[in-house]
Design a protein around this motif. Structure first.
Motif, short mmCIF file in Angstrom:
data_model
loop_
_atom_site.label_atom_id
_atom_site.label_comp_id
_atom_site.label_asym_id
_atom_site.label_seq_id
_atom_site.Cartn_x
_atom_site.Cartn_y
_atom_site.Cartn_z
N ALA A 39 6.87 -16.07 -88.44
CA ALA A 39 6.84 -17.37 -87.76
C ALA A 39 5.65 -18.20 -88.22
CB ALA A 39 6.81 -17.17 -86.25
N ALA A 40 4.50 -17.56 -88.40
CA ALA A 40 3.30 -18.28 -88.84
C ALA A 40 3.47 -18.81 -90.25
CB ALA A 40 2.08 -17.37 -88.75
N LEU A 41 4.08 -18.02 -91.13
CA LEU A 41 4.34 -18.49 -92.49
C LEU A 41 5.31 -19.67 -92.48
CD1 LEU A 41 4.60 -15.05 -94.30
CD2 LEU A 41 2.88 -16.82 -94.77
N GLY A 42 6.33 -19.58 -91.62
CA GLY A 42 7.27 -20.69 -91.49
C GLY A 42 6.60 -21.95 -90.98
N ALA A 43 5.71 -21.78 -90.01
CA ALA A 43 4.99 -22.93 -89.47
C ALA A 43 4.06 -23.55 -90.51
CB ALA A 43 4.18 -22.50 -88.24
N ALA A 44 3.61 -22.73 -91.47
CA ALA A 44 2.74 -23.24 -92.54
C ALA A 44 3.54 -23.84 -93.69
CB ALA A 44 1.85 -22.10 -93.05
N GLY A 45 4.86 -23.85 -93.56
CA GLY A 45 5.69 -24.52 -94.55
C GLY A 45 6.49 -23.64 -95.48
N ALA A 46 6.35 -22.32 -95.35
CA ALA A 46 7.10 -21.42 -96.24
C ALA A 46 8.55 -21.29 -95.80
CB ALA A 46 6.44 -20.04 -96.25
N ARG A 47 9.42 -21.02 -96.76
CA ARG A 47 10.77 -20.59 -96.48
C ARG A 47 10.73 -19.07 -96.37
NH1 ARG A 47 12.72 -23.63 -101.76
NH2 ARG A 47 10.55 -23.11 -102.21
N VAL A 48 11.29 -18.52 -95.31
CA VAL A 48 11.02 -17.13 -94.98
C VAL A 48 12.30 -16.31 -94.86
CG1 VAL A 48 9.75 -15.59 -93.44
CG2 VAL A 48 9.06 -17.99 -93.63
N VAL A 49 12.28 -15.14 -95.50
CA VAL A 49 13.32 -14.13 -95.32
C VAL A 49 12.75 -13.06 -94.41
CG1 VAL A 49 14.82 -12.44 -96.43
CG2 VAL A 49 14.27 -14.58 -97.61
N LEU A 50 13.37 -12.89 -93.25
CA LEU A 50 12.93 -11.89 -92.28
C LEU A 50 13.82 -10.66 -92.43
CD1 LEU A 50 12.57 -14.89 -90.90
CD2 LEU A 50 11.79 -13.53 -88.95
N ALA A 51 13.26 -9.58 -92.97
CA ALA A 51 14.02 -8.36 -93.20
C ALA A 51 13.65 -7.32 -92.15
CB ALA A 51 13.72 -7.81 -94.60
N GLY A 52 14.65 -6.60 -91.67
CA GLY A 52 14.38 -5.56 -90.68
C GLY A 52 15.61 -4.71 -90.46
N LEU A 53 15.42 -3.59 -89.79
CA LEU A 53 16.56 -2.75 -89.43
C LEU A 53 17.51 -3.56 -88.55
CD1 LEU A 53 14.68 0.56 -88.56
CD2 LEU A 53 15.97 0.06 -90.65
N SER A 54 18.78 -3.26 -88.65
CA SER A 54 19.77 -4.06 -87.92
C SER A 54 19.51 -4.06 -86.42
CB SER A 54 21.18 -3.54 -88.21
OG SER A 54 21.30 -2.17 -87.86
N GLU A 55 19.04 -2.93 -85.88
CA GLU A 55 18.80 -2.87 -84.44
C GLU A 55 17.64 -3.76 -83.98
OE1 GLU A 55 17.34 1.23 -86.08
OE2 GLU A 55 18.91 -0.26 -86.55
N SER A 56 16.79 -4.17 -84.92
CA SER A 56 15.70 -5.10 -84.57
C SER A 56 16.16 -6.55 -84.60
CB SER A 56 14.51 -4.90 -85.51
OG SER A 56 14.79 -5.42 -86.81
N GLU A 57 17.39 -6.78 -85.03
CA GLU A 57 18.01 -8.12 -85.04
C GLU A 57 17.17 -9.17 -85.76
OE1 GLU A 57 18.69 -8.52 -80.73
OE2 GLU A 57 20.81 -8.15 -81.16
N PRO A 58 16.94 -8.98 -87.06
CA PRO A 58 16.13 -9.95 -87.78
C PRO A 58 16.72 -11.35 -87.81
CG PRO A 58 17.18 -8.40 -89.29
CD PRO A 58 17.37 -7.85 -87.92
N GLN A 59 18.04 -11.46 -87.74
CA GLN A 59 18.63 -12.80 -87.74
C GLN A 59 18.28 -13.55 -86.46
OE1 GLN A 59 20.24 -14.40 -90.39
NE2 GLN A 59 19.79 -16.12 -89.00
#
Length: 266
Positions: A39-59
């Motif tokens: 979230a902090a990288l996104g707020a600083a202007g980056a386009r971000v891919v959030l990767a995680g185990l499916s149970e952590s619901e990265p989407q």
């Protein structure tokens, strides 16, 4: 070199800490430090891919960023699975054409004192904290270098810098991934890659709940922490943005400790 008589550059926080134009991958991004760092990288202007185990619901975490105005996408990924890791990188490059920042944050504390499968647990943590990080580096660093360089950040731990009664295997593997960072910094610095580790102490997340929610454990840890409190995810995320941004561009091969002073306490 800037001469004292030259006009000052833009020193506003928005310029110094801007990640505008960057593409960042954050693993273990569905919850805790990873989610807030993304979230902090996104707020600083980056386009971000959030990767995680499916149970952590990265989407779900990515949707939160989009609602805040960021360009973000979630990706179900077990980083210990080479095929899923390769797909993560391929999908990122296909979507945005580049990778500028990687935050290797996925982790787990699997130690159980006295467990008969202690070595097997260490093997699983090695696979997650060292082998998977090395695999992530192997796949992303050439892409980053071809794009002009970038920041490869690894979430290590205070446990990798101290002796541990309980988190023995965790500490060993976190010490190893911090050494991996130093190797990357030396090997890839000539191609514009800066690599750094971040070693949080106890941060108030679900991950640290066994300490923060246990009165005796919390009291013992706070007694060893000069600031007398636990850290917050945003205090770690701030270091992520710093190291990914222009103002962090001359920092490489370091292990940034964020622990309220615990490491240096007597």
């Amino acid at each position: 070199m800037t001469d004292a008589r030259d006009p000052l550059p833009d020193l506003s926080p928005g310029a110094l800490f801007s990640c505008a134009g960057q593409v960042a991958i954050v693993t273990g991004a569905g919850t805790g430090i990873g989610r807030v760092s993304a979230a902090a990288l996104g707020a600083a202007g980056a386009r971000v891919v959030l990767a995680g185990l499916s149970e952590s619901e990265p989407q779900v975490a990515a949707d939160e960023l989009v609602a805040r105005g960021a360009d973000a996408v979630g990706f179900d990924c077990d980083v210990t699975d080479a095929g899923q890791l390769a797909e993560l990188i391929e999908t990122t490059v296909a979507r945005w054409g580049r990778i500028d920042t990687v935050v290797a944050n996925a982790g787990a504390a699997l130690d159980r004192p006295g467990a008969e499968d202690a070595l097997e647990r260490m093997d699983r943590m090695y696979a997650l904290h060292v082998r998977a990080v090395a695999g992530l580096a192997e796949r992303t660093l050439p892409v980053m270098a071809d794009g002009g360089g970038g920041a490869f950040l690894v979430m290590s731990s205070l446990s990798g810098l101290r002796g541990n009664r309980v988190l023995s295997g965790y500490g060993v593997t976190k010490a190893a991934n911090a050494q991996l960072v130093r190797n990357i910094a030396v090997q890839w610095g000539g191609r514009g890659i800066r690599a750094n580790a971040i070693s949080p102490g106890v941060i108030a997340t679900d991950f640290a709940r066994p300490i923060t929610a246990d009165a005796a454990a919390a009291e013992a840890r706070l007694a060893k922490t000069p600031l007398g409190r636990f850290g917050t995810p945003e205090e770690v995320a701030g270091a992520v943005v710093w190291l990914a941004s222009p103002v962090g561009a001359f920092v490489s091969g370091q292990n940034i400790v964020i622990d309220g002073g615990t490491l240096i306490s007597d």
